[in-house]
Scaffold this active site. Sequence first.
Site, PDB file in Angstrom:
ATOM      1  N   HIS A   1      -7.737  -8.387 -22.301  1.00 17.03           N
ATOM      2  CA  HIS A   1      -8.161  -8.952 -20.803  1.00 17.03           C
ATOM      3  C   HIS A   1      -8.606  -7.378 -20.093  1.00 17.03           C
ATOM      4  CE1 HIS A   1      -7.835 -13.047 -20.372  1.00 17.03           C
ATOM      5  NE2 HIS A   1      -6.460 -12.887 -20.545  1.00 17.03           N
TER       6      HIS A   1
ATOM      7  N   HIS B   1      -2.690  -9.326 -26.439  1.00 17.38           N
ATOM      8  CA  HIS B   1      -3.505 -10.418 -25.518  1.00 17.38           C
ATOM      9  C   HIS B   1      -4.034  -9.816 -24.251  1.00 17.38           C
ATOM     10  CE1 HIS B   1      -4.631 -14.692 -24.493  1.00 17.38           C
ATOM     11  NE2 HIS B   1      -4.232 -13.918 -23.044  1.00 17.38           N
ATOM     12  N   GLU B   2      -3.072  -9.513 -23.563  1.00 18.05           N
ATOM     13  CA  GLU B   2      -3.284  -8.889 -22.127  1.00 18.05           C
ATOM     14  C   GLU B   2      -4.095  -7.673 -22.130  1.00 18.05           C
ATOM     15  OE1 GLU B   2      -2.763 -10.839 -19.659  1.00 18.05           O
ATOM     16  OE2 GLU B   2      -1.589 -12.371 -20.703  1.00 18.05           O
TER      17      GLU B   2
ATOM     18  N   HIS C   1     -11.777  -6.016 -21.168  1.00 16.13           N
ATOM     19  CA  HIS C   1     -12.871  -6.570 -20.497  1.00 16.13           C
ATOM     20  C   HIS C   1     -13.116  -6.092 -19.263  1.00 16.13           C
ATOM     21  CE1 HIS C   1     -14.586 -11.100 -19.918  1.00 16.13           C
ATOM     22  NE2 HIS C   1     -15.359 -10.142 -20.043  1.00 16.13           N
TER      23      HIS C   1
END
Length: 677
Positions: free
Chosen positions: A469, A465-466, A472
């Site tokens: 980021h 998940h991290e 992104h």
Amino acid sequence: MTTTPFSQPSTLPHGLPPFADIRDEHFAPAFDEGMAEQRAEVANITRVRSMPTFENTMEPLERSGRILDRALHVFFNKSSSDSNDTTNALEEEYAPKFAAHNDAIRLDSQLYWRISTLWEGRESADWTPEQRYLVERWHTEMTLAGAGLDDEAKTKLSELNARLSTLTTRFEKNLLADTNELAVVIRDRAELDGLGDGEIASAAGAARERGIEDAWLVTLPLFTGHPWLASLTNREVRERIMTASRSRGIHGGEHDNREVLLEIVRLRAERAELLGFASHAAAVTADQTAKTPEAVAGMLERLAPAAARNARAEQEALEKQAGQPIAAHDWALFTEKVRAAEYDVDTAALRPWFEAEQVLRDGVFFAAGQVYGLTFEERPELQAYHPEARVFEVFEEDGSALGLYVLDLYTRDSKRGGAWMNPLISQSELLGIPTSIVVNNLNVPKPPAGSPTLLTLDEVNTLFHEFGHALHGLLAHVTYPRFSGTNVYRDFVEFPSQVNEMWMLWPEVLANYAKHVETGEPLDQGIVDRLHASEQFNEGFSTSEYLAAALLDQAWHRLSASEAASVTDVAAFEAAALAEVGLDNPAVPTRYSSTYFAHTFSGGYDAGYYSYIWSEVLDADAVEWFRESGGMTRANGDRFRAFVLGIGGSRDPLESYREFRGRPAELAPLLKRRGLE
């Protein structure tokens, strides 16, 4: 001005901050120098006598504040991941100064006039789409921030902002201190029955680091409860851990957060009224994709009854297994027992297949290579901000450098709870910055020297998940710094990271990294099949605890100024708010109770914790598209990069998503995923 390591751009690869030269005493002079520089730069814009143009207003505004930007990115990364008494004091001292500095820009009448004039003439302007969107965003944000208020109202607004900045900083520091103080000390090793040798060794190491001899220390995560509650057989120990977790900020003393919280709520509501909104939630959502708190409530309240019913059914199954009523501190243990009985899956037993280095290199990095063509090379000669933080250089498929990725995996007393991504340097064509540097922080217990780091299934998911980021932040390519990396709407920002979780159990990825740490044996396909079969298992609990927190956040922030002024009892308000939406089951506590709800009272997610499930609508819909379109292919990765990751915040995200998907996102995939049809 005093020269500091922030006064000029770094000459290290990709502009990596010169951490070897940075000292705590550099921050204050850098802040002062940076704020003075930016105020002068904005003054140079507003004193221009000619009519505003994009070139004489927007471009210098976007260029402004470079010293401050460099210093703040390093400081706030440090204050969250490796704080000390000096950084804590600095954060409290400068929080109101930063608030005043931001207000001096956002509330500047002359700057607002220039930007408003540009916006009014947009139809005849020869701008690129990104330039038009930049003017729109600045105009909207300044309007909502109060730039159109009269001088008296602006003065009052600035006072409120300064006080709130102090209070939110105090809330975070109180929480970190209380979390450390309430860690549970175990004196009898037998009380740790059920934990693996690695977990017991980690607890012993945590105690030694605190100077506690012949003991084991159970440190607390940010959320309610603890991952080890799923394994500990001693009910009294489980209850002690749960009680400690839920006691943060409410047991009196200097770190009690109740009065801090109540003042935050009152002042946010008062500020919203000053800005012309009925509540703080209305003020926040006005500039999010949700647009109104009613839209947020409509979604959350639609999901809550089904989630609560599912949780009650799960509770009945657990009580049948346990032969006794289930309390909150029992839920995780008996969940694993039922999971094992119904699906023959013991998630705790899977940890030897999830060795951290394998997960990182052969899982997380491998997936990024397959989908986006990226490769990663560790650069141990590049110094990060802490000895445990590792630096990797990231390369495109053609071998060109994309930036740096920093991973800080382990928990420590100086690090706040949870997991997150921070940018250190963000790409911008205007500023001549070609690449980005991003940091991922997690809170994995550190094993003894020489022992492997074995992750839980949840920790593996968190890393994927991290890293979403991080992707992104790395892949966004924009002209203006306002749009760099993850600078998007708050209720959209979780979407790309949630999509990246998909690859954790994707067959090609799982087969590449899930190998036994000692034997190299791959994870048995039968276990994988049973993991997939159990994906909706315990979703009633998971959805209920999340929705309880999201609705609690909304309850606090939908109060009007007069209503907020009448609330004096935090526990009573919380209990009533959860009862009203049917999420007051004692066995399923809210994921974050008010006094340790860092997301909403110090973490920038105020009136915005709904963002996770709001973004998950897009996530579930996008995952369905990937599956329909051939899954893990470079073509699919390129499309997702083009319409989501690569644009940063440079265009309307929902418009871009419609182009990516060919239609707006639908709710049905989320309902199916969470068993809420």
